[in-house]
Design a protein around this motif. Structure first.
Motif, PDB file in Angstrom:
ATOM      1  N   UNK A  85       0.809  -1.216   0.000  1.00  0.00           N
ATOM      2  CA  UNK A  85       0.000   0.000   0.000  1.00  0.00           C
ATOM      3  C   UNK A  85       0.840   1.262   0.000  1.00  0.00           C
ATOM      4  N   UNK A  86       2.106   1.139   0.362  1.00  0.00           N
ATOM      5  CA  UNK A  86       2.958   2.316   0.434  1.00  0.00           C
ATOM      6  C   UNK A  86       2.849   3.057   1.752  1.00  0.00           C
ATOM      7  N   UNK A  87       1.959   2.616   2.638  1.00  0.00           N
ATOM      8  CA  UNK A  87       1.802   3.274   3.933  1.00  0.00           C
ATOM      9  C   UNK A  87       2.830   2.752   4.926  1.00  0.00           C
ATOM     10  N   UNK A  88       3.123   3.548   5.905  1.00  0.00           N
ATOM     11  CA  UNK A  88       4.043   3.137   6.951  1.00  0.00           C
ATOM     12  C   UNK A  88       3.345   2.139   7.878  1.00  0.00           C
ATOM     13  N   UNK A  89       4.123   1.267   8.538  1.00  0.00           N
ATOM     14  CA  UNK A  89       3.516   0.318   9.471  1.00  0.00           C
ATOM     15  C   UNK A  89       2.843   1.053  10.630  1.00  0.00           C
ATOM     16  N   UNK A  90       1.835   0.393  11.229  1.00  0.00           N
ATOM     17  CA  UNK A  90       1.156   0.977  12.384  1.00  0.00           C
ATOM     18  C   UNK A  90      -0.141   1.655  11.998  1.00  0.00           C
ATOM     19  N   UNK A  91      -0.742   2.323  12.986  1.00  0.00           N
ATOM     20  CA  UNK A  91      -2.001   3.018  12.763  1.00  0.00           C
ATOM     21  C   UNK A  91      -1.845   4.165  11.777  1.00  0.00           C
ATOM     22  N   UNK A  92      -2.827   4.299  10.887  1.00  0.00           N
ATOM     23  CA  UNK A  92      -2.777   5.331   9.869  1.00  0.00           C
ATOM     24  C   UNK A  92      -3.473   6.598  10.361  1.00  0.00           C
ATOM     25  N   UNK A  93      -3.193   7.696   9.700  1.00  0.00           N
ATOM     26  CA  UNK A  93      -3.769   8.977  10.078  1.00  0.00           C
ATOM     27  C   UNK A  93      -5.285   8.927   9.908  1.00  0.00           C
ATOM     28  N   UNK A  94      -5.996   9.364  10.945  1.00  0.00           N
ATOM     29  CA  UNK A  94      -7.446   9.333  10.921  1.00  0.00           C
ATOM     30  C   UNK A  94      -8.042   8.067  11.490  1.00  0.00           C
ATOM     31  N   UNK A  95      -7.187   7.068  11.752  1.00  0.00           N
ATOM     32  CA  UNK A  95      -7.675   5.809  12.305  1.00  0.00           C
ATOM     33  C   UNK A  95      -7.972   5.963  13.786  1.00  0.00           C
ATOM     34  N   UNK A  96      -9.171   5.538  14.193  1.00  0.00           N
ATOM     35  CA  UNK A  96      -9.548   5.610  15.603  1.00  0.00           C
ATOM     36  C   UNK A  96      -8.971   4.410  16.340  1.00  0.00           C
ATOM     37  N   UNK A  97      -8.040   4.704  17.223  1.00  0.00           N
ATOM     38  CA  UNK A  97      -7.397   3.633  17.981  1.00  0.00           C
ATOM     39  C   UNK A  97      -8.213   3.220  19.192  1.00  0.00           C
TER      40      UNK A  97
END
Length: 322
Positions: A85-97
């Motif tokens: 996906x090209x995203x960094x590992x871990x929670x993404x921006x906007x994701x509700x943890x």
């Protein structure tokens, strides 16, 4: 001019050479026949080996995702079809943890007081704090088996002498027994978390400091099954009334012998039944497919009416997870 003797000698020499050439030709013909026969055998063996290699390659490429083999038969890891996906590992921006937040009303409150000044040794017991730091710890409470004693009153009416007695709760049937919450936990851990009876016995003893036999656990599961039998009729009726039905079977071993688990399901209901066979006799004994009048799914590629395909594996596990 050659003399007669020389001519005879020359002819005999030529005849000898012809005989030698004839023998050599005969020998070469025999060797050629032998080589041709050997070559024919090698070609035949080569074709057999090619077919065997193709068969083995096809067998190793089969797994639970591209055939009707059960997942337990997978021996090689398949490559994931997911693309980066090209995203960094871990929670993404906007994701509700699910970060912990302090609660307004904790179950317990422990105050860590300052009683003595470390500088001069004066008592600080009567001094009010100008600041209080608050930290909260989320944890499990100490767990143990609780014993609840049920006492039923029995009275005699002073007017008519009729004896009256209170009623125990419906689940209280013996002088000593396990309660419904522990029974539900055992059924859940055994069937949903797939914990065997021996490990389940060890788990309960480790968590609650209370030994419980595997036989008792088996009886709990049996009672749970009996309590759910009425729901089976409801599930069966819902499957028979559905427009589309997913069906499948997969192998497993029961008591050391090969058996089959048959499933009929929709997106909301699932019916499982075991049988020694995977063919028409099994579908007739289980009884759902012979009565089904809708459409069944075949591997997600098309639909087939009635249950003419009942003896085939008709859907993969992802259908069951819809």
């Amino acid at each position: 001019m050659l003399t007669v003797q020389q001519a005879v000698f020359t002819v005999e020499s030529l005849i000898s050479k012809v005989q030698q050439q004839k023998q050599l030709i005969h020998q070469l013909v025999q060797e050629n026949e032998h080589l041709r026969h050997e070559n024919k055998q090698l070609r035949k063996e080569n074709e057999q080996l090619k077919y065997r290699v193709q068969e083995l390659e096809a067998r190793t490429k089969k797994n639970s995702s591209n055939s009707h083999l059960p997942p337990s038969s997978d021996r090689f890891h398949t490559h994931s079809s997911r693309k980066p996906s090209g995203n960094k590992p871990g929670g993404q921006e906007g994701h509700q943890g699910t970060t912990l937040h302090q609660v307004e009303h904790p179950h317990h409150r422990i105050v860590h007081r300052v009683n003595t000044c470390q500088g001069c040794g004066a008592s600080l017991r009567e001094v009010k704090p100008f600041k209080v730091d608050v930290r909260q710890v989320f944890d499990l409470p100490p767990v143990t088996i609780e014993v609840t004693q049920h006492e039923r009153e029995v009275k005699s009416c002073p007017h008519c002498r009729c004896v009256q007695q209170a009623e125990f709760p419906s689940y209280v049937t013996n002088h000593v027994q396990y309660g419904p919450r522990l029974t539900a936990l055992a059924v859940y851990l055994h069937h949903i978390q797939l914990i065997p009876y021996k490990r389940l016995s060890d788990t309960i003893e480790a968590l609650y400091q209370h030994p419980i036999s595997t036989g008792t656990l088996a009886n709990m599961v049996k009672r749970g099954r009996e309590a759910l039998e009425s729901n089976m009729d409801m599930i069966e009726d819902a499957l028979l009334e559905s427009n589309i039905l997913h069906v499948d079977e997969t192998s497993l071993r029961m008591d050391g012998k090969l058996a089959w688990v048959h499933v009929a399901c929709t997106s909301k209901y699932t019916y499982l039944a075991s049988h020694v066979s995977r063919g028409k006799k099994a579908t007739d004994d289980i009884g759902i497919l012979p009565r089904y009048q809708g459409t069944m799914m075949h591997d997600g590629f098309g639909t087939y009416p009635k249950y003419t395909q009942a003896t085939h594996a008709l859907c993969h596990a992802h259908h069951l997870r819809e």
